[in-house]
Design an enzyme around this catalytic site. Structure first.
Site, mmCIF file in Angstrom:
data_model
loop_
_atom_site.group_PDB
_atom_site.id
_atom_site.type_symbol
_atom_site.label_atom_id
_atom_site.label_comp_id
_atom_site.label_asym_id
_atom_site.label_seq_id
_atom_site.Cartn_x
_atom_site.Cartn_y
_atom_site.Cartn_z
ATOM 1 N N LYS A 39 0.999 14.049 -5.240
ATOM 2 C CA LYS A 39 1.450 12.735 -5.708
ATOM 3 C C LYS A 39 0.319 11.712 -5.631
ATOM 4 O O LYS A 39 0.119 10.914 -6.551
ATOM 5 C CB LYS A 39 2.624 12.258 -4.849
ATOM 6 N N CYS A 135 6.341 2.632 0.999
ATOM 7 C CA CYS A 135 6.753 3.013 2.343
ATOM 8 C C CYS A 135 6.340 1.955 3.364
ATOM 9 O O CYS A 135 5.251 1.390 3.270
ATOM 10 C CB CYS A 135 6.144 4.369 2.711
ATOM 11 N N PRO A 141 -1.653 -5.296 3.690
ATOM 12 C CA PRO A 141 -2.061 -6.369 2.780
ATOM 13 C C PRO A 141 -2.906 -5.836 1.632
ATOM 14 O O PRO A 141 -3.446 -4.726 1.705
ATOM 15 C CB PRO A 141 -2.874 -7.296 3.684
ATOM 16 N N ASP A 143 -5.479 -7.720 0.396
ATOM 17 C CA ASP A 143 -6.670 -8.565 0.391
ATOM 18 C C ASP A 143 -7.936 -7.793 0.012
ATOM 19 O O ASP A 143 -8.822 -8.322 -0.665
ATOM 20 C CB ASP A 143 -6.880 -9.212 1.763
ATOM 21 N N LEU A 144 -8.028 -6.540 0.475
ATOM 22 C CA LEU A 144 -9.216 -5.736 0.188
ATOM 23 C C LEU A 144 -9.348 -5.479 -1.312
ATOM 24 O O LEU A 144 -10.454 -5.498 -1.857
ATOM 25 C CB LEU A 144 -9.143 -4.418 0.955
#
Length: 265
Positions: A39, A135, A141, A143-144
């Protein structure tokens, strides 16, 4: 054995599974099991089909909820997808007139919807994403990912419940240093760099740093990312015909202009 998921998807039907399986042994194990495709390899490949000018054929695609959701999102954005349930094959054609708003009713159900930011920004110069789902593995976050796009020259607009990315002319290749290893941010960086002008270097990206006897070491990158790189190389020749693209990952570079797939598969 506690199951990670209590549902199994069969075609378009959802059947509830028991919460626990009790296995009593010892017993002689025999027989064979056919292994599905990954997946985590399929989802970024599905997202990257947005960048291809030709039909893309993906085989051995797992019949899972997240895959079904990603297919629905792509179709909503403008892709045409032919599904062969028997052979687990997808034939995907994208258009230059893709929509820029990732449907919130679908993106809220799947974390991988974030992987559509890179290819849509690269192709149509604008993309809007509402809350992503997935999940609940602690705080995750984005942000990266946003840092990656900003390094390539994109503008980030944060609304009350959405994030919109845009670029006026074209993205510009740059050196991208990720604060920590992220598979998703690396994949987004590769896709966003597909039509960028110049060279993009991503570091560190696919390797997890750890200390062994006081010395830094690196463990192998996830297999699904390696599969994704191979896929991206295969669509490179046809998708970016006259564009020069060089993406360098941890000292190992691949040049899409020199690689191609005769059948587009």
């Amino acid at each position: 054995v506690q199951l990670l998921s209590t549902y199994i998807w069969v075609g378009l039907k959802v059947r509830k599974m028991p919460k626990k399986l009790v296995i009593e042994g010892p017993i002689t194990i025999k027989g064979s099991v056919k292994i599905q495709g990954s997946k985590n390899a399929a989802l970024p490949c599905l997202a990257a089909t947005i960048l291809s000018k030709d039909e893309v054929v993906l085989r051995n695609i797992p019949n899972l909820r997240d895959v079904s959701l990603m297919i629905k999102i792509l179709e909503t954005l403008g892709s045409t997808i032919k599904v062969s349930s028997y052979s687990k094959t997808l034939k995907i054609s994208s258009t230059d007139e893709m929509g820029y708003i990732i449907p919130p009713d679908l993106s809220s159900k799947i974390r991988a919807s974030i992987l559509l930011l890179g290819p849509l920004l690269a192709k149509i110069k604008r993309v809007r994403l509402y809350r992503v789902g997935g999940c609940p593995i602690g705080k995750r976050p984005i942000d990266l990912h946003l840092k990656v796009f900003q390094k390539l020259g994109a503008k980030v607009k944060k609304g009350e419940n959405y994030i919109e990315l845009s670029v006026k002319d074209t993205l510009i290749g740059n050196k991208i240093y990720l604060d920590f290893p992220s598979v998703g941010a690396t994949e987004n960086a590769i896709m966003a760099s597909a039509t960028a002008k110049g060279i993009t270097i991503i570091k560190p990206s696919l390797y997890i740093s750890q200390e062994i006897n006081g010395n830094p070491r690196y463990v192998a990158s996830p297999g699904d990312v390696l599969h994704y790189q191979i896929f991206f190389k295969n669509i490179g020749r046809k998708s970016f015909q006259k564009k020069f693209l060089l993406v360098k990952l941890e000292g190992e570079a691949f040049d899409l202009e020199t690689l191609r797939s005769d059948k587009g598969e």
